[in-house]
Structures are given as C-alpha cells and as structure tokens.
Design a protein around this motif. Sequence first.
Motif, PDB file in Angstrom:
ATOM      1  N   ASP A  20       0.873  -1.184   0.000  1.00  0.00           N
ATOM      2  CA  ASP A  20       0.000   0.000   0.000  1.00  0.00           C
ATOM      3  C   ASP A  20       0.899   1.219   0.000  1.00  0.00           C
ATOM      4  O   ASP A  20       1.605   1.494   0.993  1.00  0.00           O
ATOM      5  CB  ASP A  20      -0.891  -0.026   1.241  1.00  0.00           C
ATOM      6  N   PRO A  21       0.937   1.988  -1.096  1.00  0.00           N
ATOM      7  CA  PRO A  21       1.872   3.126  -1.174  1.00  0.00           C
ATOM      8  C   PRO A  21       1.570   4.243  -0.166  1.00  0.00           C
ATOM      9  O   PRO A  21       2.415   5.093   0.091  1.00  0.00           O
ATOM     10  CB  PRO A  21       1.707   3.611  -2.618  1.00  0.00           C
ATOM     11  N   LYS A  22       0.374   4.276   0.415  1.00  0.00           N
ATOM     12  CA  LYS A  22       0.004   5.335   1.359  1.00  0.00           C
ATOM     13  C   LYS A  22       0.289   4.949   2.812  1.00  0.00           C
ATOM     14  O   LYS A  22      -0.033   5.693   3.732  1.00  0.00           O
ATOM     15  CB  LYS A  22      -1.480   5.656   1.211  1.00  0.00           C
ATOM     16  N   SER A  37       7.607  -5.876  11.141  1.00  0.00           N
ATOM     17  CA  SER A  37       6.749  -7.010  11.499  1.00  0.00           C
ATOM     18  C   SER A  37       5.408  -6.937  10.782  1.00  0.00           C
ATOM     19  O   SER A  37       4.834  -7.960  10.378  1.00  0.00           O
ATOM     20  CB  SER A  37       6.535  -7.051  13.020  1.00  0.00           C
ATOM     21  N   GLU A  38       4.873  -5.695  10.608  1.00  0.00           N
ATOM     22  CA  GLU A  38       3.585  -5.541   9.924  1.00  0.00           C
ATOM     23  C   GLU A  38       3.713  -5.924   8.450  1.00  0.00           C
ATOM     24  O   GLU A  38       2.818  -6.568   7.890  1.00  0.00           O
ATOM     25  CB  GLU A  38       3.107  -4.086  10.029  1.00  0.00           C
ATOM     26  N   GLN A  67       2.259  -9.531   4.075  1.00  0.00           N
ATOM     27  CA  GLN A  67       2.649 -10.290   2.882  1.00  0.00           C
ATOM     28  C   GLN A  67       2.304 -11.767   3.032  1.00  0.00           C
ATOM     29  O   GLN A  67       1.846 -12.419   2.074  1.00  0.00           O
ATOM     30  CB  GLN A  67       4.151 -10.136   2.594  1.00  0.00           C
ATOM     31  N   LEU A  68       2.473 -12.283   4.254  1.00  0.00           N
ATOM     32  CA  LEU A  68       2.109 -13.682   4.486  1.00  0.00           C
ATOM     33  C   LEU A  68       0.609 -13.893   4.296  1.00  0.00           C
ATOM     34  O   LEU A  68       0.164 -14.895   3.718  1.00  0.00           O
ATOM     35  CB  LEU A  68       2.542 -14.121   5.889  1.00  0.00           C
TER      36      LEU A  68
END
Length: 269
Positions: free
Chosen positions: A242-244, A250-251, A256-257
């Motif tokens: 998310d570019p914003k 960790s997030e 991605q997982l």
Amino acid sequence: PTKSSFNNQRNSPPLLPSWPKYAGAGTWARDMQHDIERTKQLFDNAPYVNLEGYGEEVMLQYEGLHSALTEFINRTRQSWLDSLKEDMAQLLTIPLMRRSGSLLELNFDPALNTLFQEVYCWEKLGFEVPHMVGELYHKREEMRSLREHVLLVVRDYNRIVEMLSAEERVLFSERIRFLDRKVQPGLTKLTWSSKGISESYVADCRMHASKLKQTVDAFLASERSIRDNCTAMSEQELVLIDPKRLYQPSEFSSDQLQHQKEVEEVLLG
C-alpha cells in the motif's frame, strides 16, 4: 427435337452426376427411346389420326431414330466391355491402406466403384455382364462394409497423429511405433481379398489405437491444466504494498504472508 438432341449430343451425352461413363450414355439413349415410344403409343391409341402421307413419313423417322438409338446403346456397351481389364479381380490384391506423409489413407481402387456403377446400370438396362465382372459385383456389399471398417482404423490412427505436435510425437514415438507395428500388415500383406479382416485385424488395431488415444487425451488434458495454472500464477501479485502506508517490519511481513495465503487459495481453488 429428340433426333436433333441425339445427333448433337451423341459424342458427349449430358450425364447425371451419379451416372457412369458408358452405362450413363446408354441410359441417356434409352430414355430417349422411351420418350419416342410413348409418343408413338399415343398415335397408335388414337384411331382418329390418319397416318397416310405425312404420318407415314413420321413413322419412318421414328423407326430410323429408334434403330439408331439401339445401335448407339449396343456400341457403347461394347466400348465398355473393350475397356475392361482381363483380370479385374487383380484390383482386390492391393493393400488396404497407404501412407500419406505421417497419416494413413484408404487404398481402395476407385476403378472398382466405377465398375460397380457400370454393372448396376447395365443390368438395369437389361444387359448381361461378363461372369468375372458379375462375381466382383456380387461382392460389392462385402467391399462396402470392409471399406467402412478399414476407414475406422484410418480415422483412429490419423486422429491420434493430428492431435500431437511434431515435438509431442517425439515424446510418444515409442507408443506410436508400437501402433505402427499393429497397423503395418494393412499397408503390406493384407489386401481387399483377405479373409477375416474385420473380425481380427481391424478389431486389434482399433483396440490399441483406443488405448493410445486415452493416454494422449490424459497427456493433453494435463498439459492444458499446467498451461492454465501457469497463466493464472503469472497474473497474481505475490507482493502487495500500500503506497500510502508506512510499514513496520513485522507488519509488512505479516501482511505479505496473509496476502500470499489468499493468492494460494485463489490458485488452488
């Protein structure tokens, strides 16, 4: 009109597509005979018609044309007899099939079909046919049935070959060679006069062709499935950003997982 049509077209009679060359010409002439016979019958059944003078001339012309048509039919039949080979049975001694590139073709002499048409039409016209020709003609249904059975082998074999690309045929070369060995007698030893072809040779070839086709079908189905899955995978993004949003390490890993799990479910679903 009948006389002029005969004189103008006798060297090249207008034949129907289903008529053979010689008997077709004989049929054309016989039809003309029937036309003038019907016309004469009308005169014979009309007692009020006076045939003296002009009528007598008409009758003379009728007899002359009728004789000319009969002579034409007999001469045409003789031309057909002269065209026949001494041993027509030799037409049955050729192999059942032949190769055309990587495919098979039926190897039935078209002269036999023409012969069957000629015999049928000449007998319909009331003429006898030579004994050797008559014997072949009486096998026409047997030959028709045999052609249909051999065509099944040709169709089964060609369908397998045409399903595969040149590279895929290399992959299946051993299996195709095995089928070739089963088919080979029909290209060399077995002829149209061989006995028991439908019961043994055709059945054996079709059984092995069916087994090979099942294997080829399974291979092509798997190939399509792999291709479709590869296309589906290429259309999925394995990383979602998310570019914003400013991610903590960790997030980012957790997101991605989760995204990859969702992609996996789409691909497996």
